[in-house]
Design a protein around this motif. Structure first.
Motif, PDB file in Angstrom:
ATOM      1  N   THR A 286       0.839  -1.189   0.000  1.00 17.96           N
ATOM      2  CA  THR A 286       0.000   0.000   0.000  1.00 17.96           C
ATOM      3  C   THR A 286       0.878   1.245   0.000  1.00 17.96           C
ATOM      4  N   GLU A 287       0.240   2.370  -0.251  1.00 11.01           N
ATOM      5  CA  GLU A 287       0.963   3.639  -0.172  1.00 11.01           C
ATOM      6  C   GLU A 287       1.530   3.856   1.222  1.00 11.01           C
ATOM      7  N   HIS A 288       0.891   3.234   2.221  1.00  7.58           N
ATOM      8  CA  HIS A 288       1.309   3.456   3.607  1.00  7.58           C
ATOM      9  C   HIS A 288       2.524   2.617   3.983  1.00  7.58           C
ATOM     10  N   ASP A 289       2.738   1.489   3.300  1.00  5.49           N
ATOM     11  CA  ASP A 289       3.989   0.748   3.507  1.00  5.49           C
ATOM     12  C   ASP A 289       5.173   1.642   3.160  1.00  5.49           C
ATOM     13  N   ARG A 290       5.087   2.268   2.013  1.00  2.70           N
ATOM     14  CA  ARG A 290       6.199   3.114   1.556  1.00  2.70           C
ATOM     15  C   ARG A 290       6.366   4.343   2.441  1.00  2.70           C
ATOM     16  N   ALA A 291       5.253   4.947   2.840  1.00  4.47           N
ATOM     17  CA  ALA A 291       5.337   6.132   3.692  1.00  4.47           C
ATOM     18  C   ALA A 291       5.891   5.783   5.065  1.00  4.47           C
ATOM     19  N   SER A 292       5.477   4.636   5.618  1.00  3.88           N
ATOM     20  CA  SER A 292       5.984   4.194   6.915  1.00  3.88           C
ATOM     21  C   SER A 292       7.489   3.953   6.851  1.00  3.88           C
ATOM     22  N   GLU A 293       7.932   3.296   5.780  1.00  6.57           N
ATOM     23  CA  GLU A 293       9.370   3.045   5.648  1.00  6.57           C
ATOM     24  C   GLU A 293      10.149   4.343   5.520  1.00  6.57           C
ATOM     25  N   LYS A 294       9.584   5.309   4.816  1.00  2.68           N
ATOM     26  CA  LYS A 294      10.261   6.599   4.665  1.00  2.68           C
ATOM     27  C   LYS A 294      10.397   7.297   6.014  1.00  2.68           C
ATOM     28  N   ILE A 295       9.360   7.235   6.840  1.00  2.00           N
ATOM     29  CA  ILE A 295       9.418   7.842   8.167  1.00  2.00           C
ATOM     30  C   ILE A 295      10.568   7.241   8.974  1.00  2.00           C
ATOM     31  N   ILE A 296      10.654   5.914   8.954  1.00  2.00           N
ATOM     32  CA  ILE A 296      11.691   5.229   9.733  1.00  2.00           C
ATOM     33  C   ILE A 296      13.081   5.521   9.184  1.00  2.00           C
ATOM     34  N   THR A 297      13.224   5.420   7.868  1.00  2.00           N
ATOM     35  CA  THR A 297      14.531   5.625   7.240  1.00  2.00           C
ATOM     36  C   THR A 297      15.045   7.034   7.491  1.00  2.00           C
ATOM     37  N   GLU A 298      14.197   8.024   7.303  1.00  2.00           N
ATOM     38  CA  GLU A 298      14.627   9.407   7.509  1.00  2.00           C
ATOM     39  C   GLU A 298      15.016   9.655   8.961  1.00  2.00           C
ATOM     40  N   PHE A 299      14.271   9.063   9.876  1.00  2.00           N
ATOM     41  CA  PHE A 299      14.595   9.206  11.294  1.00  2.00           C
ATOM     42  C   PHE A 299      15.966   8.602  11.604  1.00  2.00           C
ATOM     43  N   LEU A 300      16.218   7.390  11.115  1.00  2.00           N
ATOM     44  CA  LEU A 300      17.483   6.725  11.396  1.00  2.00           C
ATOM     45  C   LEU A 300      18.663   7.471  10.789  1.00  2.00           C
ATOM     46  N   LEU A 301      18.507   7.913   9.547  1.00  2.00           N
ATOM     47  CA  LEU A 301      19.629   8.574   8.878  1.00  2.00           C
ATOM     48  C   LEU A 301      19.875   9.982   9.412  1.00  2.00           C
ATOM     49  N   ARG A 302      18.874  10.593  10.026  1.00  2.00           N
ATOM     50  CA  ARG A 302      19.133  11.861  10.713  1.00  2.00           C
ATOM     51  C   ARG A 302      19.984  11.624  11.959  1.00  2.00           C
ATOM     52  N   LEU A 303      19.737  10.495  12.622  1.00  2.00           N
ATOM     53  CA  LEU A 303      20.534  10.176  13.803  1.00  2.00           C
ATOM     54  C   LEU A 303      21.979   9.863  13.431  1.00  2.00           C
ATOM     55  N   CYS A 304      22.151   9.076  12.365  1.00  2.00           N
ATOM     56  CA  CYS A 304      23.509   8.697  11.946  1.00  2.00           C
ATOM     57  C   CYS A 304      23.506   8.407  10.456  1.00  2.00           C
ATOM     58  N   PRO A 305      23.974   9.330   9.633  1.00  2.00           N
ATOM     59  CA  PRO A 305      23.962   9.133   8.178  1.00  2.00           C
ATOM     60  C   PRO A 305      24.806   7.950   7.718  1.00  2.00           C
ATOM     61  N   GLN A 306      25.700   7.445   8.578  1.00  2.00           N
ATOM     62  CA  GLN A 306      26.555   6.326   8.187  1.00  2.00           C
ATOM     63  C   GLN A 306      25.849   4.966   8.308  1.00  2.00           C
ATOM     64  N   TRP A 307      24.743   4.923   9.007  1.00  2.00           N
ATOM     65  CA  TRP A 307      24.043   3.656   9.164  1.00  2.00           C
ATOM     66  C   TRP A 307      23.530   3.139   7.821  1.00  2.00           C
ATOM     67  N   ARG A 308      23.524   1.815   7.672  1.00  2.00           N
ATOM     68  CA  ARG A 308      22.994   1.199   6.463  1.00  2.00           C
ATOM     69  C   ARG A 308      21.567   0.723   6.736  1.00  2.00           C
ATOM     70  N   ILE A 309      20.700   0.872   5.738  1.00  2.00           N
ATOM     71  CA  ILE A 309      19.294   0.538   5.859  1.00  2.00           C
ATOM     72  C   ILE A 309      18.946  -0.553   4.849  1.00  2.00           C
ATOM     73  N   VAL A 310      18.246  -1.582   5.298  1.00  2.00           N
ATOM     74  CA  VAL A 310      17.671  -2.583   4.409  1.00  2.00           C
ATOM     75  C   VAL A 310      16.171  -2.609   4.681  1.00  2.00           C
ATOM     76  N   GLY A 311      15.395  -2.066   3.742  1.00  2.00           N
ATOM     77  CA  GLY A 311      13.956  -1.992   3.920  1.00  2.00           C
ATOM     78  C   GLY A 311      13.215  -2.889   2.948  1.00  2.00           C
ATOM     79  N   GLU A 312      12.022  -3.321   3.337  1.00  2.00           N
ATOM     80  CA  GLU A 312      11.243  -4.190   2.459  1.00  2.00           C
ATOM     81  C   GLU A 312      10.883  -3.496   1.161  1.00  2.00           C
TER      82      GLU A 312
END
Length: 293
Positions: free
Chosen positions: A58-84
């Motif tokens: 759904t559109e909300h899967d993608r939006a939810s992942e974006k919320i999480i990814t942006e939050f994590l990369l703001r904390l530490c841009p060096q972290w690697r992300i693997v999202g569904e």
């Protein structure tokens, strides 16, 4: 190093962060996404298919992942992300986050209140912390090296019921499993239904695993899984005192249990020979099929 997540995002200066702090990060991430997902639940939404009609997004899967990814990369841009949904996003592989923005998308899209957001983190190849959040029931399962927790309280799995009184949660056989295993899959499901007190298909592997950790079910198996499905929940089961065993099926055994395409998870003291036999049969069939190809 200081950190305050909700009000002010402070970048981590390096990646040498304790599992306890990484658990806090995971908790904040799933809560942020959970608030968004809950607002969208049972509202009109755009639903599409990925591999086939059984694999919804759904559109909300993608939006939810974006919320999480942006939050994590703001904390530490060096972290690697693997999202569904968005796959791998670069960074140092020392710290890798596995994100399932909505585990149980079919349930979510159809208005069934059994879905969650799952975030697990791997450091140097080992899962060290994670969080699984059901925003509808407000149940937050977490784990790090100090233990497993449910809404902040220490979580310990009780002893499993005997097989004829036990409940098994399973996604097997999925449509893909039926294609690969044919009539053997339905025969095996029938055997399980006859042997256990109840067999249930829940639609969310991560929540099924957390139910084992909480003692709300006795066992769960899955044979069509991905790292983001189980990274957090496998650790929660283990830290709660249950067992999580990877099933490698048609893949070469790897270093991390969360990388295996299948699993069996059991509450403490579980003794289910039929379940173990069927898991072994599925594994052997898949390995023979791979060898032929």
């Amino acid at each position: 190093m200081t950190h305050q997540f909700t009000e002010t995002v402070v970048e981590f200066e390096d990646q040498d962060v304790s599992p306890e702090i990484l658990r806090e990060v995971a908790e904040e991430a799933v809560r942020l996404a959970g608030s968004y997902v809950l607002e969208a639940f049972r509202e009109q939404m755009v639903v599409a298919h990925k591999r086939d009609r059984h694999d919804l997004v759904t559109e909300h899967d993608r939006a939810s992942e974006k919320i999480i990814t942006e939050f994590l990369l703001r904390l530490c841009p060096q972290w690697r992300i693997v999202g569904e949904e968005d796959g791998l996003q670069g960074g140092d592989p020392t710290v890798t986050w596995f994100i399932d923005p909505i585990d149980g998308t079919s349930n979510f899209a159809q208005g069934l209140a059994f879905f969650c957001i799952s975030v697990g983190v791997e450091v140097d190849g080992t899962i060290v912390a994670g969080a699984v959040y059901n925003p509808f029931s407000e149940e937050l399962f977490t784990a790090d090296d100090t233990g497993a927790y449910l809404n902040g309280k220490l979580l310990r799995a009780p002893t499993a019921q005997p097989q004829d009184s036990a409940t098994l949660l399973t996604g097997y056989p999925s449509a893909r499993d039926l294609t690969l295993d044919g009539s053997a899959a339905t025969d095996e499901l029938g055997q399980l239904i006859a042997a256990f007190s109840s067999v249930r298909r829940t639609g969310s592997g991560a929540l099924s695993l957390c139910h084992v950790a909480a003692g709300w079910t006795d066992a769960t198996i899955g044979f069509s899984t991905h790292p983001w499905d189980v990274a957090a929940a496998s650790l929660i089961v283990h830290r709660a005192g249950g067992s999580y065993r990877p099933i490698w099926l048609d893949k070469t055994e790897g270093a991390g249990a969360h990388l295996a395409p299948g699993y069996v998870a059991l509450a403490p003291g579980a003794n289910y020979p039929l379940l173990e036999q069927i898991v072994s049969q599925v594994e052997q069939r898949r390995q023979r099929a791979t060898a032929k190809n």
